[in-house]
Design an enzyme around this catalytic site. Structure first.
Site, PDB file in Angstrom:
ATOM      1  N   HIS A 186      -7.170  -5.969  -0.799  1.00  0.00           N
ATOM      2  CA  HIS A 186      -6.036  -4.940  -0.575  1.00  0.00           C
ATOM      3  C   HIS A 186      -4.792  -5.893  -0.489  1.00  0.00           C
ATOM      4  O   HIS A 186      -4.492  -6.205   0.584  1.00  0.00           O
ATOM      5  CB  HIS A 186      -6.325  -4.093   0.506  1.00  0.00           C
ATOM      6  CG  HIS A 186      -5.293  -2.763   0.375  1.00  0.00           C
ATOM      7  ND1 HIS A 186      -5.028  -2.144  -0.824  1.00  0.00           N
ATOM      8  CD2 HIS A 186      -4.782  -2.332   1.375  1.00  0.00           C
ATOM      9  CE1 HIS A 186      -4.293  -1.041  -0.594  1.00  0.00           C
ATOM     10  NE2 HIS A 186      -3.870  -1.170   0.942  1.00  0.00           N
ATOM     11  N   SER A 216       0.784  -1.064   0.067  1.00  0.00           N
ATOM     12  CA  SER A 216      -0.028  -0.159   0.111  1.00  0.00           C
ATOM     13  C   SER A 216       0.834   1.206   0.113  1.00  0.00           C
ATOM     14  O   SER A 216       1.672   1.425  -0.968  1.00  0.00           O
ATOM     15  CB  SER A 216      -0.827  -0.026   1.374  1.00  0.00           C
ATOM     16  OG  SER A 216      -2.014   0.813   1.180  1.00  0.00           O
ATOM     17  N   ASP A 247      -8.546  -4.442  -6.197  1.00  0.00           N
ATOM     18  CA  ASP A 247      -8.383  -3.798  -4.879  1.00  0.00           C
ATOM     19  C   ASP A 247      -8.882  -2.516  -4.720  1.00  0.00           C
ATOM     20  O   ASP A 247      -9.166  -1.662  -5.748  1.00  0.00           O
ATOM     21  CB  ASP A 247      -6.831  -3.294  -5.006  1.00  0.00           C
ATOM     22  CG  ASP A 247      -5.892  -2.929  -3.840  1.00  0.00           C
ATOM     23  OD1 ASP A 247      -6.754  -2.049  -3.216  1.00  0.00           O
ATOM     24  OD2 ASP A 247      -5.014  -3.446  -3.530  1.00  0.00           O
TER      25      ASP A 247
END
Length: 514
Positions: A483, A226, A453
């Site tokens: 994610h 991320s 995602d």
């Protein structure tokens, strides 16, 4: 407060769901002392409130103990001989013995604002294959957890702020929304004014390079998830010759400004919600009591949010499930397909007048535990984003983009449009419209995009791979939900990552898994 500017990794969010600050002292060490320091590894204490609280980490199988240490780094990297701060580290030693050890594999799980010191041990077993040749290491970036944490509002004031309407509909609600943001930002400046100018991603990247040296590695071996992919890209730009083997998973699009990024997330969360609705509707009625088909599931969600605008539901006394809290709770559950049954339960309960589970999910999004204490996730997320991002948006900007955001997502569009105001009036100027990640001369970096995602939409992976430069970005596609890809358990993804990190085998760019 927005959940969207740069969202946390799935691992961090799972930690928040499963969870039922002392400031680092400043010193005056010289630059030479900092670069030559020897880390003192000791048993890890229980996490501080800023890290999210809880108990000391349990050993991994085989009695592999976690150890913690504090690294000194310059507060201001433009004055390396000046004041220093402590950067908190955690590690578990390699399981494979000394002869096959490559070095330290440093993780950043995202946010910005997530504590790596608490996240890595919670999910350490998922990286056991990598521990055969690496010490596993993570850290609290500056401004986060135990690393000179940014402090803003008290828990009670943050409770009140998060109960406010995040999608104001008239002048009075807009004024109240803007005042809440001003109060929050002023509290950050009052309580953490000294550190606020020094929490940019470029500062954290320089800390990473110091960390590499202090850990004794010639190259940085890195696993970013991320926002951790943005940090890794900035590191590769600043120190291309110091990159060893690196993996970027759940990739932030480095080419977008905050407006473009928020619009992309509106599309991403809506796409994930569409997929959730299709999946739910494909199940027997007893497993999906929240709609007769996918369109019905989504219509009922939209109707629930509209009803909550004027009539919040009882949540966790005295707090209510507001429209804003419910929106955040739904978004939280879309980070992993494993959370979809919990979202079904939460919605079913809300339709019966019980908002507790959706509020619980919303609390996890904001780093609030069951006792009512908050980690410094919201504070650090705001401070780092606002220091990184140059644009300062106005109400006029929000009104300009709202039609496009609503078209992108009937559920999340309004909230994400209004979240663009978060940095208005921030006391520190933003650095750039978007990060520079060009890294000519760096070795191959694996860049993994997940088609489902919600938080870092799939399209960003290709743009990151291109931005890193020819011969650097190696693109891998995972056709899945949630994610991140490595923690999905997909064998194809894990074989590609493990083969590269452990053996140096570079997969073919364009590889598709799932």
């Amino acid at each position: 407060m927005p959940y969207a500017s740069r969202t946390r990794a799935a691992a961090l969010l799972t930690t928040a769901l499963l969870a039922a600050g002392a400031l680092a002292a400043c010193g005056g060490e010289e630059e030479g002392d900092v670069r030559e320091q020897s880390l003192e590894w000791e048993d890890c204490p229980a996490p501080s409130d800023a890290q999210g609280g809880g108990t000391s980490p349990s050993p991994l199988p085989g009695d592999a103990d976690w150890q913690c240490a504090t690294m000194r780094a310059p507060l201001d990297w433009s004055e390396p001989d000046g004041e220093t701060i402590g950067i908190e580290l955690i590690r578990v030693r390699s399981s494979g013995g000394g002869k096959d050890r490559i070095g330290s594999l440093v993780f950043n799980f995202g946010g910005p604002g997530g504590s790596g010191v608490t996240t890595l041990p919670a999910f350490g077993q998922e990286y056991e294959a990598l521990r055969t040749r690496y010490d596993l290491v993570s850290f609290d970036p500056r401004g986060v957890g135990r690393s000179e944490p940014v402090e803003c509002e008290s828990a009670s004031r943050l409770d009140a702020l998060l109960q406010k309407d995040g999608t104001p509909d008239d002048a009075g609600e807009r004024a109240e929304y803007e005042q809440g943001l001003r109060d929050f930002n002023e509290a950050c400046e009052e309580n953490s004014g000294e550190v606020l100018p020094h929490v940019r991603t470029t500062d954290a990247a320089r800390d990473l390079n110091l960390m590499r040296e202090v850990l004794g590695d010639d190259k940085l071996y890195y696993f970013g998830i991320s926002y951790g992919t943005e940090l890794g890209g900035v590191y590769a730009h600043l120190f291309p010759k110091e990159v060893g083997r690196a993996v970027f998973d759940a990739v932030v699009d480095p080419t977008q400004d905050p407006e473009q990024g928020s619009l992309g997330q509106a599309r991403g969360f809506q796409r994930a919600l569409d997929n959730f609705a299709e999946d739910c509707a494909s199940k027997p009625q007893e497993e999906c009591p929240i709609g007769t088909d996918a369109d019905d599931v989504k219509k009922r969600i939209t109707r629930l949010l509209a009803d909550l605008e004027g009539r919040p539901l009882p949540g966790s006394f005295p707090r209510l499930l507001t429209e804003t809290a419910a929106t955040g709770g739904i978004a939280q559950a879309l980070y992993s397909k494993n959370f979809w049954p919990l979202l079904t339960q939460a919605l079913d309960e809300a339709y019966e007048g019980d908002g507790r589970t959706l509020l619980f999910l919303s609390d996890a999004m904001n780093g609030r535990d069951q006792s009512g204490e908050y980690s410094n996730l919201v504070a650090a997320n705001t401070a780092i984003n606002c220091s990184d991002d140059r644009p300062r948006y106005t109400v006029a900007d929000v009104e300009r983009v709202r039609p496009r955001f609503r078209e992108a997502s009937p559920v999340f569009g309004d909230y994400l449009a209004w979240s663009m105001l978060s940095c208005a009036g921030w006391p520190v100027a933003g650095a750039a419209d978007h990060p520079d990640v060009g890294a000519p001369g760096a070795p191959p970096i694996l860049v993994i995009g997940n088609t489902g995602d919600p938080a870092t939409p799939y399209e960003g992976a290709r743009r990151m791979a291109r931005a890193l430069g020819p011969g650097v970005g190696v693109e891998i596609t995972y056709r899945g939900e949630g994610h991140g890809a490595y923690d999905s358990g997909d064998r194809c993804v894990q074989d590609a990552v493990n083969g590269y990190l452990l053996e140096g085998r570079v997969p073919r760019s364009g590889t598709v898994c799932g």
